[in-house]
Design an enzyme around this catalytic site. Structure first.
Site, PDB file in Angstrom:
ATOM      1  N   ALA A 118       5.206   1.145   0.279  1.00 35.98           N
ATOM      2  CA  ALA A 118       3.887   1.620   0.707  1.00 35.98           C
ATOM      3  C   ALA A 118       2.746   0.923  -0.030  1.00 35.98           C
ATOM      4  CB  ALA A 118       3.782   3.131   0.478  1.00 35.98           C
ATOM      5  N   THR A 119       1.637   0.776   0.674  1.00 38.99           N
ATOM      6  CA  THR A 119       0.426   0.194   0.091  1.00 38.99           C
ATOM      7  C   THR A 119       0.001   0.922  -1.185  1.00 38.99           C
ATOM      8  OG1 THR A 119      -0.295  -0.617   2.249  1.00 38.99           O
ATOM      9  CG2 THR A 119      -1.995  -0.371   0.558  1.00 38.99           C
ATOM     10  N   GLY A 167      -0.517   1.119  -7.141  1.00 38.55           N
ATOM     11  CA  GLY A 167      -0.129   1.755  -8.404  1.00 38.55           C
ATOM     12  C   GLY A 167       0.543   0.782  -9.353  1.00 38.55           C
ATOM     13  N   GLU A 222      -2.175  -1.357 -10.818  1.00 39.57           N
ATOM     14  CA  GLU A 222      -2.936  -0.622 -11.832  1.00 39.57           C
ATOM     15  C   GLU A 222      -2.153  -0.528 -13.141  1.00 39.57           C
ATOM     16  OE1 GLU A 222      -5.578   2.509 -11.390  1.00 39.57           O
ATOM     17  OE2 GLU A 222      -5.510   2.509  -9.201  1.00 39.57           O
ATOM     18  N   GLY A 252      -9.043   3.361 -13.727  1.00 33.26           N
ATOM     19  CA  GLY A 252      -9.429   2.441 -12.675  1.00 33.26           C
ATOM     20  C   GLY A 252     -10.836   2.737 -12.186  1.00 33.26           C
ATOM     21  N   HIS A 297      -3.158  -6.341   1.728  1.00 37.32           N
ATOM     22  CA  HIS A 297      -1.709  -6.198   1.846  1.00 37.32           C
ATOM     23  C   HIS A 297      -1.237  -7.294   2.801  1.00 37.32           C
ATOM     24  CE1 HIS A 297       1.677  -2.995   1.765  1.00 37.32           C
ATOM     25  NE2 HIS A 297       2.160  -4.212   1.696  1.00 37.32           N
TER      26      HIS A 297
END
Length: 133
Positions: A34-35, A40, A43, A62, A69
């Site tokens: 998943a995007t 995550g 980050e 953040g 993507h």
């Protein structure tokens, strides 16, 4: 915060699983990484990149994410998320970020983080900081 060198890089490698798929985030039937999961990972790489420069009681949060993507990865892929420091202004740090599965570029863009005093940060939220802060 101790000085952060422009060009400092950190890579974060993750063996993905079905728990990382879009289907697990509510996109039924879409069994690819998943995007938000890739974001995550980026980050995490950025935070870890500057973690050696954090003083006691500091953390990073953040401030922005601007990514594209580019390709999909199946669960089971090893994803490498990489963050490279491109700028520092006070306690704000900018990164170039990318995520790859082998030679395939999955995601690329930029990310910003701010170094914060965790006690003050949580005080503004009206809660005590976690015990390990």
């Amino acid at each position: 915060m101790k000085p952060v060198a422009i060009g400092r890089t950190y890579s974060h490698r993750v063996q993905t699983s079905r728990s990382h798929t879009a289907a697990r985030y509510g996109n039924k039937g879409v069994e690819v990484v998943a995007t938000p999961v890739l974001i995550g990972f980026l980050e995490t790489a950025a935070h870890e990149c500057i973690r050696p420069s954090l003083e006691e009681g500091e953390g990073s949060v953040g401030t922005h994410v601007n990514v594209r993507h580019r390709a999909a990865a199946l669960p089971g892929a090893v994803v490498e998320a990489k963050a490279t420091v491109t700028g520092v202004r006070g306690k704000r740090v900018e990164f170039a970020v990318e995520a790859r599965a082998g030679d395939v570029l999955l995601m690329e863009g930029s990310h910003g983080r701010a170094v914060v005093d965790l006690r003050r940060f949580f005080a503004r939220l009206g809660v005590a900081p976690p015990a390990d802060t």
